[in-house]
Design a protein around this motif. Structure first.
Motif, PDB file in Angstrom:
ATOM      1  N   ASP A  30       0.835  -1.206   0.000  1.00 60.09           N
ATOM      2  CA  ASP A  30       0.000   0.000   0.000  1.00 60.09           C
ATOM      3  C   ASP A  30       0.865   1.248   0.000  1.00 60.09           C
ATOM      4  OD1 ASP A  30      -2.390  -1.395   0.062  1.00 60.09           O
ATOM      5  OD2 ASP A  30      -2.513  -1.370   2.242  1.00 60.09           O
ATOM      6  N   PRO A  31       0.547   2.238  -0.790  1.00 64.25           N
ATOM      7  CA  PRO A  31      -0.490   2.177  -1.818  1.00 64.25           C
ATOM      8  C   PRO A  31       0.018   1.434  -3.043  1.00 64.25           C
ATOM      9  CG  PRO A  31       0.525   4.340  -1.820  1.00 64.25           C
ATOM     10  CD  PRO A  31       1.170   3.555  -0.707  1.00 64.25           C
ATOM     11  N   GLY A  32      -0.847   0.619  -3.598  1.00 67.00           N
ATOM     12  CA  GLY A  32      -0.485  -0.161  -4.775  1.00 67.00           C
ATOM     13  C   GLY A  32      -0.501   0.670  -6.043  1.00 67.00           C
ATOM     14  N   ILE A  33      -0.245   0.009  -7.157  1.00 65.71           N
ATOM     15  CA  ILE A  33      -0.281   0.659  -8.464  1.00 65.71           C
ATOM     16  C   ILE A  33      -1.734   1.050  -8.755  1.00 65.71           C
ATOM     17  CG2 ILE A  33       0.107   0.331 -10.937  1.00 65.71           C
ATOM     18  CD1 ILE A  33       2.246  -1.802 -10.093  1.00 65.71           C
ATOM     19  N   PRO A  34      -2.034   2.320  -9.051  1.00 70.07           N
ATOM     20  CA  PRO A  34      -3.420   2.720  -9.292  1.00 70.07           C
ATOM     21  C   PRO A  34      -3.975   2.082 -10.564  1.00 70.07           C
ATOM     22  CG  PRO A  34      -1.958   4.650  -9.213  1.00 70.07           C
ATOM     23  CD  PRO A  34      -1.114   3.432  -9.133  1.00 70.07           C
ATOM     24  N   PRO A  57     -12.688   5.746  -2.583  1.00 69.45           N
ATOM     25  CA  PRO A  57     -13.814   6.566  -3.029  1.00 69.45           C
ATOM     26  C   PRO A  57     -14.459   6.087  -4.327  1.00 69.45           C
ATOM     27  CG  PRO A  57     -11.760   7.694  -3.492  1.00 69.45           C
ATOM     28  CD  PRO A  57     -11.415   6.461  -2.718  1.00 69.45           C
ATOM     29  N   ASP A  58     -13.794   5.145  -5.040  1.00 74.09           N
ATOM     30  CA  ASP A  58     -14.303   4.722  -6.350  1.00 74.09           C
ATOM     31  C   ASP A  58     -15.263   3.540  -6.299  1.00 74.09           C
ATOM     32  OD1 ASP A  58     -12.788   6.646  -7.875  1.00 74.09           O
ATOM     33  OD2 ASP A  58     -11.029   5.479  -7.309  1.00 74.09           O
ATOM     34  N   GLY A  59     -15.444   2.917  -5.126  1.00 70.28           N
ATOM     35  CA  GLY A  59     -16.360   1.781  -5.043  1.00 70.28           C
ATOM     36  C   GLY A  59     -16.103   0.943  -3.804  1.00 70.28           C
ATOM     37  N   ASP A  60     -16.912  -0.085  -3.629  1.00 70.19           N
ATOM     38  CA  ASP A  60     -16.775  -1.012  -2.513  1.00 70.19           C
ATOM     39  C   ASP A  60     -15.545  -1.902  -2.714  1.00 70.19           C
ATOM     40  OD1 ASP A  60     -19.251  -0.043  -1.649  1.00 70.19           O
ATOM     41  OD2 ASP A  60     -20.362  -1.803  -2.360  1.00 70.19           O
ATOM     42  N   LEU A 103      -4.470 -10.512  13.203  1.00 64.01           N
ATOM     43  CA  LEU A 103      -4.446 -11.141  14.519  1.00 64.01           C
ATOM     44  C   LEU A 103      -3.644 -12.441  14.500  1.00 64.01           C
ATOM     45  CD1 LEU A 103      -8.183 -10.522  15.446  1.00 64.01           C
ATOM     46  CD2 LEU A 103      -6.196  -9.105  16.003  1.00 64.01           C
ATOM     47  N   GLU A 104      -3.621 -13.111  13.351  1.00 68.37           N
ATOM     48  CA  GLU A 104      -2.792 -14.291  13.087  1.00 68.37           C
ATOM     49  C   GLU A 104      -2.343 -14.166  11.641  1.00 68.37           C
ATOM     50  OE1 GLU A 104      -5.102 -17.842  13.741  1.00 68.37           O
ATOM     51  OE2 GLU A 104      -5.464 -17.368  15.845  1.00 68.37           O
ATOM     52  N   PRO A 105      -1.125 -14.615  11.301  1.00 73.97           N
ATOM     53  CA  PRO A 105      -0.683 -14.509   9.904  1.00 73.97           C
ATOM     54  C   PRO A 105      -1.800 -14.942   8.949  1.00 73.97           C
ATOM     55  CG  PRO A 105       1.085 -15.363  11.248  1.00 73.97           C
ATOM     56  CD  PRO A 105      -0.144 -15.305  12.137  1.00 73.97           C
ATOM     57  N   ALA A 106      -2.015 -14.128   7.916  1.00 75.22           N
ATOM     58  CA  ALA A 106      -3.212 -14.294   7.088  1.00 75.22           C
ATOM     59  C   ALA A 106      -2.918 -14.166   5.603  1.00 75.22           C
ATOM     60  CB  ALA A 106      -4.250 -13.242   7.495  1.00 75.22           C
ATOM     61  N   GLN A 107      -3.784 -14.798   4.821  1.00 74.67           N
ATOM     62  CA  GLN A 107      -3.838 -14.583   3.376  1.00 74.67           C
ATOM     63  C   GLN A 107      -5.233 -14.069   3.065  1.00 74.67           C
ATOM     64  OE1 GLN A 107      -2.581 -18.447   1.698  1.00 74.67           O
ATOM     65  NE2 GLN A 107      -1.000 -17.235   0.690  1.00 74.67           N
ATOM     66  N   ILE A 108      -5.280 -12.906   2.415  1.00 78.47           N
ATOM     67  CA  ILE A 108      -6.547 -12.244   2.113  1.00 78.47           C
ATOM     68  C   ILE A 108      -6.629 -11.987   0.614  1.00 78.47           C
ATOM     69  CG2 ILE A 108      -7.985 -10.211   2.529  1.00 78.47           C
ATOM     70  CD1 ILE A 108      -6.408  -9.798   5.149  1.00 78.47           C
ATOM     71  N   VAL A 109      -7.703 -12.471  -0.007  1.00 76.93           N
ATOM     72  CA  VAL A 109      -7.987 -12.112  -1.393  1.00 76.93           C
ATOM     73  C   VAL A 109      -8.712 -10.776  -1.355  1.00 76.93           C
ATOM     74  CG1 VAL A 109      -9.279 -12.722  -3.485  1.00 76.93           C
ATOM     75  CG2 VAL A 109      -8.194 -14.523  -2.130  1.00 76.93           C
ATOM     76  N   TYR A 110      -8.287  -9.849  -2.236  1.00 72.67           N
ATOM     77  CA  TYR A 110      -8.920  -8.533  -2.258  1.00 72.67           C
ATOM     78  C   TYR A 110      -9.273  -8.148  -3.693  1.00 72.67           C
ATOM     79  CZ  TYR A 110      -4.202  -7.184  -3.603  1.00 72.67           C
ATOM     80  OH  TYR A 110      -2.986  -7.113  -4.246  1.00 72.67           O
ATOM     81  N   ALA A 111     -10.347  -7.401  -3.811  1.00 77.16           N
ATOM     82  CA  ALA A 111     -10.731  -6.741  -5.059  1.00 77.16           C
ATOM     83  C   ALA A 111     -10.970  -5.293  -4.666  1.00 77.16           C
ATOM     84  CB  ALA A 111     -11.978  -7.370  -5.661  1.00 77.16           C
ATOM     85  N   THR A 112      -9.979  -4.445  -4.991  1.00 71.74           N
ATOM     86  CA  THR A 112      -9.964  -3.063  -4.530  1.00 71.74           C
ATOM     87  C   THR A 112     -10.231  -2.115  -5.697  1.00 71.74           C
ATOM     88  OG1 THR A 112      -8.360  -3.664  -2.824  1.00 71.74           O
ATOM     89  CG2 THR A 112      -8.572  -1.324  -3.351  1.00 71.74           C
ATOM     90  N   PRO A 113     -11.273  -1.266  -5.585  1.00 73.70           N
ATOM     91  CA  PRO A 113     -11.571  -0.325  -6.665  1.00 73.70           C
ATOM     92  C   PRO A 113     -10.575   0.835  -6.684  1.00 73.70           C
ATOM     93  CG  PRO A 113     -13.002   0.091  -4.817  1.00 73.70           C
ATOM     94  CD  PRO A 113     -12.176  -1.111  -4.456  1.00 73.70           C
ATOM     95  N   GLY A 114     -10.363   1.397  -7.832  1.00 72.66           N
ATOM     96  CA  GLY A 114      -9.432   2.534  -7.947  1.00 72.66           C
ATOM     97  C   GLY A 114      -9.839   3.388  -9.124  1.00 72.66           C
ATOM     98  N   PRO A 115      -9.053   4.409  -9.365  1.00 72.21           N
ATOM     99  CA  PRO A 115      -7.647   4.603  -9.007  1.00 72.21           C
ATOM    100  C   PRO A 115      -7.401   5.558  -7.840  1.00 72.21           C
ATOM    101  CG  PRO A 115      -8.154   6.083 -10.792  1.00 72.21           C
ATOM    102  CD  PRO A 115      -9.435   5.341 -10.462  1.00 72.21           C
ATOM    103  N   ASN A 117      -7.541   5.647  -4.517  1.00 73.87           N
ATOM    104  CA  ASN A 117      -7.433   5.162  -3.143  1.00 73.87           C
ATOM    105  C   ASN A 117      -6.628   6.136  -2.293  1.00 73.87           C
ATOM    106  OD1 ASN A 117      -8.823   2.794  -3.813  1.00 73.87           O
ATOM    107  ND2 ASN A 117      -6.957   1.953  -4.693  1.00 73.87           N
ATOM    108  N   GLN A 118      -6.989   6.201  -1.020  1.00 70.29           N
ATOM    109  CA  GLN A 118      -6.284   7.079  -0.077  1.00 70.29           C
ATOM    110  C   GLN A 118      -5.774   6.246   1.083  1.00 70.29           C
ATOM    111  OE1 GLN A 118      -8.631  10.519   0.982  1.00 70.29           O
ATOM    112  NE2 GLN A 118      -9.547  10.581  -1.052  1.00 70.29           N
ATOM    113  N   VAL A 119      -4.552   6.553   1.551  1.00 70.32           N
ATOM    114  CA  VAL A 119      -3.929   5.864   2.671  1.00 70.32           C
ATOM    115  C   VAL A 119      -3.441   6.919   3.649  1.00 70.32           C
ATOM    116  CG1 VAL A 119      -2.044   4.336   3.341  1.00 70.32           C
ATOM    117  CG2 VAL A 119      -3.239   3.938   1.194  1.00 70.32           C
ATOM    118  N   ARG A 120      -3.733   6.719   4.945  1.00 72.17           N
ATOM    119  CA  ARG A 120      -3.269   7.631   5.996  1.00 72.17           C
ATOM    120  C   ARG A 120      -1.974   7.121   6.607  1.00 72.17           C
ATOM    121  NH1 ARG A 120      -8.775   8.264   9.065  1.00 72.17           N
ATOM    122  NH2 ARG A 120      -8.103   6.247   9.770  1.00 72.17           N
ATOM    123  N   PRO A 121      -1.021   7.998   6.883  1.00 69.57           N
ATOM    124  CA  PRO A 121       0.168   7.551   7.606  1.00 69.57           C
ATOM    125  C   PRO A 121      -0.191   7.206   9.045  1.00 69.57           C
ATOM    126  CG  PRO A 121       0.225   9.919   7.229  1.00 69.57           C
ATOM    127  CD  PRO A 121      -0.995   9.406   6.523  1.00 69.57           C
TER     128      PRO A 121
END
Length: 122
Positions: A30-34, A57-60, A103-115, A117-121
């Motif tokens: 994060d942040p990934g390639i838009p 802001p571009d979708g769910d 909470l425990e090492p995880a693998q998460i599949v994601y479908a993230t809308p863009g371009p 996206n906002q990330v807070r420090p």
């Protein structure tokens, strides 16, 4: 000629444009390639992301937990949180700041809308 395009989900993600054309690209933290559409991939995480939350802001955003355990916190009013276990799916609403806490090492599949996206420090 049409051919299949294999990709390595541990090192690559798929950008799906709004006109439903897929492109394979290197995975990025994060942040990934838009992508003007969806970024689809698998995040292997042993600790929470190094940021203070994100918003799309571009979708769910769609999350599906393959393994491990994670808490998803929606910074809505009121604050909402849920624990994800393997096999759980979740839709994060458009425009809501949220965090994924590992909470425990995880693998998460994601479908993230863009371009946009906002990330807070932290």
């Amino acid at each position: 000629m049409t051919t299949l395009r294999a990709f390595d989900p541990s090192a690559e993600t798929v950008g799906m444009s709004r006109d439903l054309v897929a492109s394979v690209m290197p995975a990025a933290a994060d942040p990934g390639i838009p992508v003007n559409g969806l970024t689809i991939g698998i995040a292997s995480m042993s600790e929470s992301a190094p940021h203070g939350g994100e918003m799309h802001p571009d979708g769910d955003e769609v999350l599906y937990l393959i393994s491990g355990k994670a808490r998803v916190v929606l910074e809505s009013e009121p604050v909402e949180e849920t624990i994800m276990y393997p096999g759980d799916g979740l839709v994060v609403p458009q425009g809501v700041w949220h965090r994924v806490e590992i909470l425990e090492p995880a693998q998460i599949v994601y479908a993230t809308p863009g371009p946009n996206n906002q990330v807070r420090p932290l």
